[in-house]
Motif scaffolding. Structure first.
Motif, PDB file in Angstrom:
ATOM      1  N   ARG A 114       0.953  -1.226  -0.131  1.00 45.23           N
ATOM      2  CA  ARG A 114       0.158   0.068   0.071  1.00 45.23           C
ATOM      3  C   ARG A 114       1.010   1.342   0.038  1.00 45.23           C
ATOM      4  NH1 ARG A 114      -4.997  -0.948   0.877  1.00 45.23           N
ATOM      5  NH2 ARG A 114      -4.597  -2.508   2.201  1.00 45.23           N
ATOM      6  N   GLU A 115       1.747   1.440   0.792  1.00 44.82           N
ATOM      7  CA  GLU A 115       2.630   2.448   0.949  1.00 44.82           C
ATOM      8  C   GLU A 115       3.677   2.464  -0.526  1.00 44.82           C
ATOM      9  OE1 GLU A 115       2.425   0.237   3.060  1.00 44.82           O
ATOM     10  OE2 GLU A 115       1.836   1.164   5.137  1.00 44.82           O
ATOM     11  N   GLU A 136       2.255   5.899  -7.471  1.00 48.10           N
ATOM     12  CA  GLU A 136       1.118   6.758  -8.224  1.00 48.10           C
ATOM     13  C   GLU A 136       1.490   7.969  -8.851  1.00 48.10           C
ATOM     14  OE1 GLU A 136      -1.573   5.082  -9.642  1.00 48.10           O
ATOM     15  OE2 GLU A 136      -0.898   3.453  -8.504  1.00 48.10           O
ATOM     16  N   ALA A 157       1.537   4.105  -2.887  1.00 48.65           N
ATOM     17  CA  ALA A 157       1.356   5.675  -2.818  1.00 48.65           C
ATOM     18  C   ALA A 157       2.615   6.147  -3.200  1.00 48.65           C
ATOM     19  CB  ALA A 157       1.287   5.603  -1.107  1.00 48.65           C
ATOM     20  N   GLU A 158       3.748   5.542  -3.332  1.00 49.44           N
ATOM     21  CA  GLU A 158       4.950   6.333  -3.875  1.00 49.44           C
ATOM     22  C   GLU A 158       4.849   6.272  -5.249  1.00 49.44           C
ATOM     23  OE1 GLU A 158       7.184   8.093  -2.047  1.00 49.44           O
ATOM     24  OE2 GLU A 158       6.085   7.570  -0.433  1.00 49.44           O
TER      25      GLU A 158
END
Length: 70
Positions: free
Chosen positions: A17-18, A24, A21-22
């Motif tokens: 998930r993290e 995208e 987030a980086e």
């Protein structure tokens, strides 16, 4: 690319998930980079988003058809 490296580190440490987030915010900058799309596909697949992962892997395959990884 610091964000890509950080995303890959997150992905390698089991934090998809993290990682996503980086990844995208890099979509436009790395739109022609097969490794970016593969990393995104891996994060998406780990999150159970199979259809999106398949689409990202397909983009990587189209960008680098000679590469056996996608």
């Amino acid at each position: 690319m610091v964000r890509l490296s950080l995303g890959l580190a997150y992905l390698g440490s089991g934090q998809p998930r993290e990682a996503l987030a980086e990844f995208e915010p890099l979509a436009r900058t790395l739109e022609k980079a097969p490794d970016y799309h593969l990393a995104r596909a891996q994060a998406l697949l780990t999150l159970g988003r199979g259809d999106e992962a398949l689409s990202a892997a397909d983009v990587a395959r189209r960008l680098a058809p000679e590469n056996p990884r996608p």
